[in-house]
Design a protein around this motif. Structure first.
Motif, short mmCIF file in Angstrom:
data_model
loop_
_atom_site.label_atom_id
_atom_site.label_comp_id
_atom_site.label_asym_id
_atom_site.label_seq_id
_atom_site.Cartn_x
_atom_site.Cartn_y
_atom_site.Cartn_z
N MET A 22 32.10 -101.41 -102.64
CA MET A 22 31.72 -100.16 -101.97
C MET A 22 32.01 -100.21 -100.49
O MET A 22 32.41 -99.19 -99.89
CB MET A 22 30.24 -99.86 -102.21
N MET A 23 31.79 -101.36 -99.85
CA MET A 23 32.06 -101.46 -98.43
C MET A 23 33.55 -101.28 -98.15
O MET A 23 33.94 -100.65 -97.15
CB MET A 23 31.57 -102.80 -97.88
N LYS A 24 34.38 -101.85 -99.03
CA LYS A 24 35.82 -101.64 -98.86
C LYS A 24 36.18 -100.17 -99.03
O LYS A 24 36.96 -99.61 -98.24
CB LYS A 24 36.58 -102.49 -99.86
N LEU A 25 35.57 -99.55 -100.07
CA LEU A 25 35.84 -98.13 -100.28
C LEU A 25 35.31 -97.28 -99.12
O LEU A 25 35.91 -96.28 -98.75
CB LEU A 25 35.22 -97.67 -101.60
N LYS A 26 34.14 -97.70 -98.57
CA LYS A 26 33.57 -96.98 -97.44
C LYS A 26 34.50 -97.03 -96.23
O LYS A 26 34.71 -96.04 -95.54
CB LYS A 26 32.21 -97.58 -97.08
N ALA A 27 35.04 -98.23 -95.98
CA ALA A 27 35.98 -98.35 -94.86
C ALA A 27 37.20 -97.46 -95.08
O ALA A 27 37.68 -96.79 -94.15
CB ALA A 27 36.41 -99.80 -94.70
N ARG A 28 37.66 -97.42 -96.33
CA ARG A 28 38.80 -96.55 -96.62
C ARG A 28 38.43 -95.08 -96.44
O ARG A 28 39.23 -94.29 -95.93
CB ARG A 28 39.29 -96.80 -98.03
N ALA A 29 37.22 -94.71 -96.89
CA ALA A 29 36.80 -93.31 -96.78
C ALA A 29 36.66 -92.90 -95.32
O ALA A 29 37.02 -91.78 -94.93
CB ALA A 29 35.48 -93.10 -97.52
N GLU A 30 36.08 -93.80 -94.51
CA GLU A 30 35.96 -93.48 -93.09
C GLU A 30 37.33 -93.34 -92.44
O GLU A 30 37.55 -92.46 -91.61
CB GLU A 30 35.15 -94.57 -92.38
N ALA A 31 38.24 -94.25 -92.82
CA ALA A 31 39.59 -94.12 -92.28
C ALA A 31 40.24 -92.81 -92.74
O ALA A 31 40.94 -92.15 -91.97
CB ALA A 31 40.43 -95.32 -92.73
N ALA A 32 39.95 -92.43 -94.01
CA ALA A 32 40.50 -91.17 -94.51
C ALA A 32 39.91 -89.98 -93.77
O ALA A 32 40.61 -88.99 -93.50
CB ALA A 32 40.26 -91.05 -96.00
N ASP A 33 38.59 -90.05 -93.42
CA ASP A 33 37.97 -88.95 -92.70
C ASP A 33 38.56 -88.81 -91.30
O ASP A 33 38.82 -87.69 -90.82
CB ASP A 33 36.46 -89.19 -92.62
N ILE A 34 38.76 -89.98 -90.66
CA ILE A 34 39.40 -89.93 -89.34
C ILE A 34 40.81 -89.37 -89.45
O ILE A 34 41.25 -88.55 -88.63
CB ILE A 34 39.40 -91.35 -88.73
N ALA A 35 41.50 -89.83 -90.49
CA ALA A 35 42.86 -89.32 -90.68
C ALA A 35 42.86 -87.83 -90.96
O ALA A 35 43.75 -87.09 -90.51
CB ALA A 35 43.53 -90.07 -91.83
N LYS A 36 41.82 -87.36 -91.69
CA LYS A 36 41.72 -85.92 -91.98
C LYS A 36 41.54 -85.12 -90.69
O LYS A 36 42.20 -84.09 -90.48
CB LYS A 36 40.56 -85.67 -92.93
N SER A 37 40.61 -85.61 -89.82
CA SER A 37 40.39 -84.91 -88.56
C SER A 37 41.64 -84.91 -87.71
O SER A 37 42.01 -83.89 -87.12
CB SER A 37 39.22 -85.56 -87.80
N GLN A 38 42.28 -86.07 -87.63
CA GLN A 38 43.53 -86.13 -86.86
C GLN A 38 44.60 -85.24 -87.48
O GLN A 38 45.37 -84.60 -86.76
CB GLN A 38 44.01 -87.58 -86.79
N PHE A 39 44.63 -85.22 -88.80
CA PHE A 39 45.61 -84.37 -89.48
C PHE A 39 45.38 -82.90 -89.16
O PHE A 39 46.32 -82.14 -88.87
CB PHE A 39 45.54 -84.61 -90.98
N LEU A 40 44.08 -82.47 -89.21
CA LEU A 40 43.78 -81.08 -88.91
C LEU A 40 44.16 -80.74 -87.47
O LEU A 40 44.73 -79.67 -87.20
CB LEU A 40 42.29 -80.80 -89.15
N ALA A 41 43.82 -81.65 -86.54
CA ALA A 41 44.16 -81.37 -85.14
C ALA A 41 45.67 -81.31 -84.96
O ALA A 41 46.20 -80.42 -84.27
CB ALA A 41 43.55 -82.45 -84.25
N THR A 42 46.36 -82.26 -85.59
CA THR A 42 47.81 -82.29 -85.44
C THR A 42 48.47 -81.10 -86.11
O THR A 42 49.35 -80.43 -85.54
CB THR A 42 48.37 -83.60 -86.01
N VAL A 43 48.01 -80.82 -87.36
CA VAL A 43 48.61 -79.72 -88.09
C VAL A 43 48.34 -78.39 -87.40
O VAL A 43 49.23 -77.52 -87.32
CB VAL A 43 48.08 -79.70 -89.54
#
Length: 1167
Positions: A575-596
């Motif tokens: 779960m901790m590994k998945l959590k790290a991935r999810a947090e990275a995905a959330d950051i990527a989502k925010s960056q993606f929205l800002a960039t897009v």
């Protein structure tokens, strides 16, 4: 095994070196301390319950050791409080030698005494009576004795069995309560320990994951295995402690039950002894009183007032006062010298008392069968006797050994004395005789023993049948069958005489309570024992068994938990590994929205800008249509992108509302103006109404408020077919709280069910009742947000559209969800507008709801909290026009009352007072009464040419007598330009006003009508157009995108500006280094190498240095306006913080551009 031990030891060493948490021994010690604390707390609770509180403790001590229950103390206090002789009653705890636990309760009664009852050595008005005298009332004064007699009757009514049962239930409930508290505490502590154990590996795993150290993960796994072993050891210790506690619990509870049984026996025995003693003392007082009566009325009267008949009847009638006596008799003192005369006077011979072993036969008790009394110095023949003992009349009491000794002691002491137990005549039961000496009335109070003997003139005796007496006592008590009572005469310690009792009962435990019958020479005691043996101690067995069962149950649960912890720890790593991935995905989502958002809007800005520039060129009609269609589609796409980004910002919690003063009525005018084209195309009547109680200026976020209204009205237009209406209304939430006292006429008509269903609406089409849209609001009736500077508004949007299907109403606020799949194909849309609106309303501390009926329409309502602001804080551009129309009068002719009220609302905003009539014919009858009309507004639905000609004739007649002719305005929902010209050219009307009504439209129409009529208009401010503002202004445009630079350059050059473009922040810094000749700078925010924020900060630093070196004021401050397509990062606060002067969103719109540059370039106003 040794290898595992070595690995575990090495792991511990590594953890200690690395500063890890050594939890094994630490938590084992912690668990041991927890278990020890539980035992200590249990002992403390038990001790606390034994001692109890101060008041309850005193009551229990009295209950145990003074034979007084709590209820008896309350009865005692209540009886004393009712007595006029009692001044105070106080109890205090003190140490008493020889008493159990060396403590007890001493109570004192403070009473008023009569003068003849005053005790020597005390105050003349008060005397202190000790508690022991209250228990033995024979020693009290007469007034206190009366109180104690009442107390005795009250105490006899108490039930001992209930007190015994309450004591058992109290101790049992306290033990069970302590048990559960300790178990809950233990379970909670164990849960915390195991949770901390499970979290510690999770934290370590997260650290190792971040470091990506595989060797550290292996060490962590070994630590988890070691932790599992220690958990099992701790669990074993806990089970052992639980079993030990169960055994100790049984032993301790059983000992308490035995002790409580012993205390109960003592209390019950003392209770019986006290009651027996008290009743005997009461009877003793009455016998004493009878002796005084005989002395007064027999010896004190001549001739005597008492004979045998009188004495027998009196004693028989007053026998209830002596319930314990079997008979009363009076014997006269007769010297031997007077025996002959005495026998002659009474007609019988003095008989000798016969003593036999069996005295039950009646014939043996006939005095005629007795022998004459032998010759002796003195005789005591019975002359008066109660009917029950009339057989002893003429019997000489001095001839009996026991009676003779009793008589001699009685007349010598002056008190009542008792005989030793002997068998009574007739009953053959053991009993005693109480004897009082009767003295001459002239006997002084301090007489000596010789004087008492000399003054004695007779003897009054009362016999007591002890078995009968004790039986009566037991019948008065509720628990008479609980214990066995024996009464003994212990005057002779070598030979005890059993006066009452049986041989049954549990002889293993016995309690002795002393008895005091008032004769110090005779000693008596009561011995008590339980009738049944000690039962099985279920109260000790059941809790201990429960503790044992719970121990094994909790042990089983935690054993299973320990087994599952290992699995959870493994899952936790994943779960901790998945959590790290999810947090990275959330950051990527925010960056993606800002960039897009930036990357999409940037080319769209170029597209829209170029299309705008294209439309400014010479195009034919077909080309212009293509360009306008493409431009409109681009705007729709930008709007869609904004909605998606709003939803993303709301979900991430980064959307904040601003608080600025704004005019809500102007915002609603702007929305209606924006959407009026679509509404008029469908023939939908759009109306706006704001209650007069809503302030003109409120504090809030005007853009988000406009967004909510636009979404709701846009949906209403989309789902409303041909004809019908959309009605926007704003009221204070307080106006709808009291439905029976609504002052606003529009709101009152809308909430009337029959009006909505019958078509009494804006357009005449039926609509749903608006009340149902806010009935579920939790805050509509609350006043938590009510304060002097905050208001709660209720906004409703009513339409007559297709309605929402019942099965789709539950998901209407779900993002990207619509009523059905066909809706998006028929009406279009993404399905996130309502979701965004609802979230925005929640940010405004409000609620949103709706009511809808398929085929009739829908009504959406929402509340919001806004601040109050002064009207002067916001200057309106219509102030001068309002001054021009203030004081005028108008007549509104409309067949729809609500629609007429809406028209009057808009006229009142201009300061025009209006009257309403429902038809032209009605207007004809009342126009003569309404003098001085400046204008008449006629709705198209109420137009009738025949009636209008009549009205026009009346108005023309009035025009001859007035200097200001009445203007006729026709209100229409939709009308083509040709229809409007035809109506105006025919001379029937002066102006055709197209709905929706709004302030700017009314001002324009009225001003045009007044000018045509030759009226002088007030001078108004003219806004200098954008071309005059920007002409010959040198402007620097900074943007890294070539298309954006071209669009910005073309837009600014269109208004006459001299534009210079650069592609980076560094180039802009070089261009704006003082001295320079630029009047303004438009700077993009997102650029490579140096963004707009950094470039602006450096420009401001250069300006400060220049000003500091030359000592000149802010002459080098160049206005820098931010321009960006990134709606997430580009906020006004960030721009101001870095030193920018304003904000312009791309692509440039004329109004937005004018608002941004006007404060820098606007010249003095011209008339």
């Amino acid at each position: 095994m040794s290898m595992i031990t070595r690995e575990f030891t090495s792991e511990k060493e590594e953890e200690s070196k690395g500063g890890g948490v050594r939890w094994n021994k630490k938590h084992l010690l912690f668990m041991t301390l927890c278990l020890s604390s539980m035992v200590i707390l249990l002992l403390m609770f038990s001790r606390k319950e034994e001692t109890g509180g101060s008041c309850d403790g005193e009551a229990r001590v009295l209950y145990r050791h003074q034979n007084v229950t709590r209820s008896e103390i309350h009865d005692l206090v209540s009886l004393f409080s009712d007595s006029d002789q009692v001044t105070s009653f106080e109890c205090q705890k003190e140490s008493i030698p020889g008493m159990w636990s060396n403590y007890g309760i001493t109570c004192s009664l403070n009473m008023r005494l009569e003068k003849e009852e005053t005790l020597s050595g005390h105050d003349s008005s008060k005397s202190l009576i000790p508690w022991n005298n209250l228990i033995n009332p024979s020693g009290l004064p007469h007034s206190a004795a009366r109180v104690c007699d009442n107390l005795q009757q009250s105490i006899l009514q108490s039930k001992e069995a209930e007190n015994h049962r309450e004591g058992l239930d109290w101790d049992l409930s306290s033990y069970l309560r302590n048990t559960w508290w300790c178990l809950i505490l233990g379970v909670f502590l164990c849960h915390k320990i195991f949770v901390s154990h499970s979290k510690a590996p999770a934290k370590k795993i997260e650290e190792k994951t971040n470091l990506q150290d595989s060797s550290a993960q292996k060490q962590q796994q070994r630590a988890c295995r070691g932790a599992g072993k220690w958990r099992k050891n701790i669990l074993l210790l806990g089970v052992i402690a639980g079993v030990s506690m169960s055994v100790w619990w049984f032993w301790d509870t059983n000992q308490k039950i035995i002790l409580q049984r012993r205390e109960t026996l003592e209390n019950m025995c003392d209770e019986r002894a006290r009651v027996l003693q008290d009743q005997f003392n009461v009877s003793l007082n009455h016998v004493h009183a009878l002796s005084i009566l005989v002395s007064t009325f027999h010896h004190g009267k001549n001739p005597s007032a008492i004979d045998q008949k009188t004495f027998g009847e009196y004693t028989e009638r007053t026998n209830f006062e002596r319930p314990l006596t079997s008979g009363v008799a009076y014997a006269l003192k007769v010297p031997h010298s007077k025996r002959e005369q005495f026998e002659k006077d009474h007609g019988w011979t003095i008989k000798k008392m016969e003593t036999t072993e069996d005295q039950t036969l009646v014939q043996d008790c006939v005095p005629e069968n007795f022998d004459p009394a032998p010759i002796q110095d003195e005789y005591a023949p019975v002359i008066f006797a109660q009917e029950t003992v009339s057989h002893i009349v003429s019997v000489d009491m001095m001839s009996g050994e026991e009676d003779r000794e009793n008589i001699l002691r009685a007349r010598a002491s002056g008190k009542g004395v008792l005989t030793s137990p002997f068998k009574l005549l007739k009953s053959n039961n053991l009993g005693v005789v109480l004897t009082f000496a009767v003295y001459d009335t002239d006997l002084p109070p301090d007489a000596t023993e010789e004087e008492r003997v000399e003054a004695s003139i007779g003897y009054l005796g009362a016999s007591y049948d002890m078995p009968s007496l004790v039986e009566k006592l037991l019948h008065q008590l509720a628990s008479k069958h609980t214990i066995v009572v024996d009464v003994y005469d212990t005057s002779n310690s070598s030979g005890l005489i059993k006066m009452y009792g049986t041989e049954i009962g549990d002889t293993s435990e016995e309690y002795i309570s002393s008895l005091d019958f008032g004769d110090p020479s005779r000693k008596h005691e009561m011995r008590c024992r339980f009738k049944d043996k000690l039962p099985i101690p279920w109260t000790a067995i059941i809790p201990s068994c429960l503790v044992l069962i719970i121990t094994f149950l909790v042990g089983y649960i935690f054993h299973d938990a320990i087994s599952r912890i290992a699995i959870v720890e493994e899952d936790c790593q994943k779960m901790m590994k998945l959590k790290a991935r999810a947090e990275a995905a959330d950051i990527a989502k925010s960056q993606f929205l800002a960039t897009v958002s930036h990357e999409i809007r940037t080319p769209m800005n170029g597209v829209l800008g170029m299309l705008k520039m294209l439309m400014d060129t010479d195009l034919d009609a077909k080309q212009m249509d293509y360009a306008q269609t493409a431009h409109g589609s681009g705007k729709d796409l930008i709007s869609l992108i904004n909605e998606v980004l709003d939803q993303a910002k709301i979900e991430s919690g980064r959307l904040e509302l601003e608080n600025v003063p704004f005019d809500m009525r102007l915002v609603l005018d702007n929305v209606s103006s924006l959407l009026s084209g679509k509404a008029n195309e469908k023939g939908i009547e759009l109306a706006v109404y704001v209650s007069s109680q809503v302030p003109e200026v409120v504090v809030g976020d005007p853009s988000r408020f406009r967004q909510i209204i636009t979404n709701l009205v846009g949906n209403s237009i989309k789902f409303t077919r041909e004809k019908g209406h959309i009605f926007i209304s704003v009221h204070l939430a307080e106006e709808v709280r009291e439905s029976d006292n609504i002052k606003d006429g529009v709101l009152r008509q809308r909430l009337a069910v029959e009006c909505s269903e019958s078509g009494e609406t804006v357009s005449g089409f039926p609509a749903v009742n608006a009340r149902g849209s806010w009935e579920g609001f939790k805050t509509i009736d609350s006043s938590e947000n009510h304060s002097s500077d905050r208001i709660k508004l209720l906004v409703t949007v009513e339409d007559t559209g297709v309605g929402i299907p019942l099965d789709a109403q539950g998901r209407i606020f779900t993002p990207f969800m619509q009523a059905d799949s066909s809706t998006s194909r028929t009406y279009g849309g993404t399905g996130i507008g309502l979701s965004i609106s609802k979230r925005l309303v929640e940010l405004m501390e409000g609620e949103m709801g709706f009511v809808s009926k398929p085929g009739i329409g829908s009504t959406f309502s929402f509340t919001g909290v806004f601040g109050k602001a002064d009207t002067s804080s916001l200057v309106s551009k219509f102030d001068l026009a309002i001054q021009e129309f203030r004081g005028l009068r108008a007549l509104v002719i409309d067949s729809r009352n609500i629609r007429a009220e809406v028209t009057r609302y808009h006229l009142q905003r201009l300061g025009i007072s209006a009257d309403i009539v429902s038809s032209l014919s009605t207007a004809c009858t009342c126009v003569s009464k309404l003098g001085g009309l400046a204008m008449v507004l006629i709705d198209k639905d109420a137009w009738n040419k025949k009636d209008f000609e009549l009205l026009d004739g009346l108005l023309n007649g009035s025009r001859e007598t007035t200097t200001r002719p009445t203007k006729i305005l026709l209100l229409a929902t939709s009308a083509t330009l040709g229809e409007r010209s035809e109506m105006k050219s025919s001379g029937l009307v002066d102006e055709v006003v197209i709905k929706p009504l709004r302030m700017s439209v009314l001002i324009c129409c009225l001003q045009e009508s007044l000018v045509k009529n030759g009226m002088k208009r007030q001078p108004s401010r003219k806004r200098v157009d954008l071309g005059h503002l920007l002409r010959e202004k040198r402007i620097l445009v900074v943007d890294d995108n070539l298309v954006n630079r071209r669009v910005a350059e073309g837009a600014l050059k269109k208004y006459g500006a001299i534009v210079t473009c650069v592609e980076s922040g560094k180039a802009a810094l070089a261009m704006l280094k003082p001295p320079h000749n630029f009047d303004a700078c438009f700077m993009d925010l997102q650029m490579p190498e140096m963004d707009g924020f950094e470039a602006t900060r450096r420009v401001r630093d250069l300006e400060k240095k220049k000003i500091a070196s030359e000592g000149v004021s802010a002459s080098w401050h160049v206005p820098i306006l931010a321009m960006t397509a990134d709606v997430i990062q580009a906020t006004n606060e960030e721009c101001v913080k870095c030193g920018m002067d304003g904000y312009v969103s791309k692509p440039f719109e004329e109004e937005a551009l004018y608002a941004a540059v006007a404060k820098f370039f606007e010249s003095p106003l011209k008339d």
